[in-house]
Design a protein around this motif. Structure first.
Motif, PDB file in Angstrom:
ATOM      1  N   LYS A 195       0.833  -1.205   0.000  1.00  0.00           N
ATOM      2  CA  LYS A 195       0.000   0.000   0.000  1.00  0.00           C
ATOM      3  C   LYS A 195       0.867   1.255   0.000  1.00  0.00           C
ATOM      4  N   VAL A 196       2.031   1.170   0.686  1.00  0.00           N
ATOM      5  CA  VAL A 196       2.893   2.340   0.845  1.00  0.00           C
ATOM      6  C   VAL A 196       4.354   1.931   0.673  1.00  0.00           C
ATOM      7  N   TRP A 222       3.350  13.401   0.129  1.00  0.00           N
ATOM      8  CA  TRP A 222       3.021  12.187  -0.600  1.00  0.00           C
ATOM      9  C   TRP A 222       3.437  12.271  -2.062  1.00  0.00           C
ATOM     10  N   TRP A 237       1.411   4.627  -3.170  1.00  0.00           N
ATOM     11  CA  TRP A 237       1.832   5.794  -2.401  1.00  0.00           C
ATOM     12  C   TRP A 237       3.309   5.683  -2.025  1.00  0.00           C
ATOM     13  N   LYS A 269      -2.131   5.069   5.918  1.00  0.00           N
ATOM     14  CA  LYS A 269      -2.584   4.329   4.730  1.00  0.00           C
ATOM     15  C   LYS A 269      -2.607   2.824   4.952  1.00  0.00           C
TER      16      LYS A 269
END
Length: 276
Positions: A195-196, A222, A237, A269
């Protein structure tokens, strides 16, 4: 033997009649890859991947020789992803021109194949080379403290470098080295699909985001890493922040607050640790 008809011209015309020219298409019709011989279809696929390089990548170069997410469907299960990561490591060790030239030991990416958080840095340090794992020594201890504060540990994340081997005299990687070794990192990201991504330090942040700004301007904001279109993976991200080694050298209240603020943004996140 039959005689030629008297109406046949003695010589062929130098140019085609204009009426015939009008019936010819301006360009030849496109042929679908499925109608081509197999080797030609492969060439057509490679060309489409090379076109995607121009459109999608400005930082770490996307290579048409990449396997996962390009020529091979991305794995889904934990075991499938683990097997894919092992394959990437094996292929890297056998084919990466950058790491074959360097005399240092290879430090492979490590961690959870289904991690939501993916940490990257520029290249292994001497401590990491000796330990055989990313983020070793005092910076590694500091990273462990950060992860614990986030409710995480190394078993829940994935860690890797843009270069898998330490450049001579710890110099910055060259553009050629990034182009040779960087695509293996991109494959790791595509297999894990976090996700990140947290990028530690200026060089790693600039390369993954394909920007020129330094880390003091990038951190706390970001960004996104956009996978190649052919992989059919949404943008991921990216949160740039200071490297743990920099944090140790500049262990001020301001620097610590900045790094913790960046990590809290990354945590926002992720699935809460108590719900994983």
């Amino acid at each position: 033997q039959r005689d030629l008809p008297k109406t046949l011209p003695k010589t062929l015309p130098k140019t085609l009649p204009k009426t015939l020219l009008k019936t010819l298409p301006d360009t030849l019709p496109a042929v679908a890859p499925a109608q081509l011989p197999q080797h030609a279809a492969v060439q057509a696929r490679q060309q489409s991947m090379e076109d995607a390089v121009v459109q999608d990548f400005k930082g770490i170069a996307f290579s048409a020789t990449m396997l996962w997410g390009v020529a091979q469907v991305l794995p889904v299960s934990m075991q499938e992803r683990r097997d894919a990561l092992i394959e990437i490591q094996t292929r890297h060790n056998a084919t990466c021109a950058c790491c074959q030239k360097n005399t240092s030991n290879i430090v492979a990416g490590q961690g959870n194949p289904m991690a939501e958080l993916f940490l990257i840095a520029e290249a292994p340090t001497e401590n990491e080379e000796l330990a055989g794992q990313p983020f070793a020594g005092k910076p590694g201890d500091k990273l462990n403290e950060m992860l614990n504060a986030m409710g995480l540990n190394r078993e829940r994340i994935f860690m890797s470098h843009i270069l898998k081997s330490r450049p001579p005299n710890d110099r910055p990687p060259t553009r050629s080295e990034v182009d040779q070794c960087g695509p293996y990192l991109l494959e790791e990201i595509l297999v894990v699909r976090p996700k990140v991504i947290v990028s530690f330090g200026g060089p790693a942040s600039k390369l993954i985001l394909a920007v020129d700004e330094g880390i003091t301007l990038l951190r706390g904001k970001w960004g996104e890493w956009t996978p190649p279109k052919i992989a059919n993976v949404p943008p991921i991200w990216v949160m740039p922040t200071f490297h743990p080694a920099y944090l140790i050298r500049n262990y001020t209240q301001e620097t610590r607050s900045q790094v913790w603020s960046d990590l809290q943004l990354a945590m926002s996140k992720l699935t809460p640790p108590n719900k994983m």
